[in-house]
Design an enzyme around this catalytic site. Sequence first.
Site, PDB file in Angstrom:
ATOM      1  N   GLU A 182       0.841  -1.206   0.000  1.00  0.00           N
ATOM      2  CA  GLU A 182       0.000   0.000   0.000  1.00  0.00           C
ATOM      3  C   GLU A 182       0.875   1.255   0.000  1.00  0.00           C
ATOM      4  OE1 GLU A 182      -3.145  -0.476  -0.771  1.00  0.00           O
ATOM      5  OE2 GLU A 182      -4.261  -0.348   1.107  1.00  0.00           O
ATOM      6  N   THR A 208      -6.075   6.716  -4.419  1.00  0.00           N
ATOM      7  CA  THR A 208      -5.761   7.033  -3.020  1.00  0.00           C
ATOM      8  C   THR A 208      -4.644   8.072  -2.925  1.00  0.00           C
ATOM      9  OG1 THR A 208      -6.470   4.847  -2.301  1.00  0.00           O
ATOM     10  CG2 THR A 208      -4.991   6.022  -0.825  1.00  0.00           C
TER      11      THR A 208
HETATM   12  N1  HSE Z   1      -6.994   5.517   5.222  1.00  0.00           N
HETATM   13  C1  HSE Z   1      -6.708   5.552   3.825  1.00  0.00           C
HETATM   14  C2  HSE Z   1      -7.079   6.919   3.295  1.00  0.00           C
HETATM   15  C3  HSE Z   1      -7.476   4.486   3.126  1.00  0.00           C
HETATM   16  O1  HSE Z   1      -8.158   7.409   3.640  1.00  0.00           O
HETATM   17  O2  HSE Z   1      -6.313   7.488   2.520  1.00  0.00           O
HETATM   18  C4  HSE Z   1      -7.298   4.441   1.651  1.00  0.00           C
HETATM   19  O3  HSE Z   1      -8.295   3.617   1.079  1.00  0.00           O
END
Ligand code: HSE
Length: 310
Positions: free
Chosen positions: A132, A185
């Site tokens: 990620e 993201t």
């Molecule tokens: N917590 C992360 C964000 C999750 O909000 O960027 C990404 O899906």
Amino acid sequence: MSGEWIKVEAPATTSNIGAGFDIFGLALGRPFDVIEGRKTASGVSISDKSGVCHEGIPSDPTKNAVTIAAAEALKRCNADFGIEFRITKGIRPCSGIGSSGASAAGGAFLANILCGGSLSSDEVILCAAHAEEVLSGGFHADNVAPCILGGFTIIRSYAPFEVSRIEPPKGLGVVIAMPDVMVATADSRKVLPKEVSVRDLVFHVGNASTLVHAMMTEDLAQIGRSVKDAVFEPARTQLVPYLKDAEAAAMSHGALASFLGGSGPCVISFYDKGTHNGDLIADSVKSVYAENGMKCDTWVADCGKGCRRI
Ligand code: HSE
């Protein structure tokens, strides 16, 4: 050298859930990515991709969440073999329901099976979180933790890593609405503020703490009251057309809470399965988008279990 194919399924997840940015996550009952893998002599590779928007998924193993996470798991296990993967995407990328997280979690989970299960679940989560970080520019495990563990997860700390899992209430239903817009993201993290006020901090601690209490005591009404975000969703609202209208429609059809799923654009609504109909909530959100000339897929899901071998 090629071994026997094994297959795992990795569920969609929703993260943040109001006040728990990068902390809270929830596994969803559907959809899934399906990851297959078999041992090879060395390296990680992808020999086949299929499913939703698979054309946009990189085949380069240094750029794909499955292979980045798997390579990290093989490294931690000191494995003397590689893995060939086949990936079937069930979760649309750039959706806000953990598409890359499911691929990463599935890759690390499968690699750990081939390594004889020598990594703990926390280590598998960290391998997936590494992917990620490479792909989104931020180290966050709030999708990959529930994807591995199932249920509702809370990350207390990243260094050292500590995660807790709570079984969500059986009566908690989830409606997912995915408007026809892609939000990466990495882009969605760029619009976030660098600092928060004490006032917003107090608001988030109160709501986050109470959401955990509500999950543990199965108080659905309190879950509804506690899914609140004063900082992150407001900064991201500009990225998701009709987000506030969609949330208002869901709430007026009985949702307990309606909020931005992860980094967006999915709109997630919680409802009480004992008293309300998730399909009506889903239809109300779909109508908001239809009235504005936009397609929006919707579905109703239960809270889900984590990655599993199938
Ligand atoms: N917590 C992360 C964000 C999750 O909000 O960027 C990404 O899906």
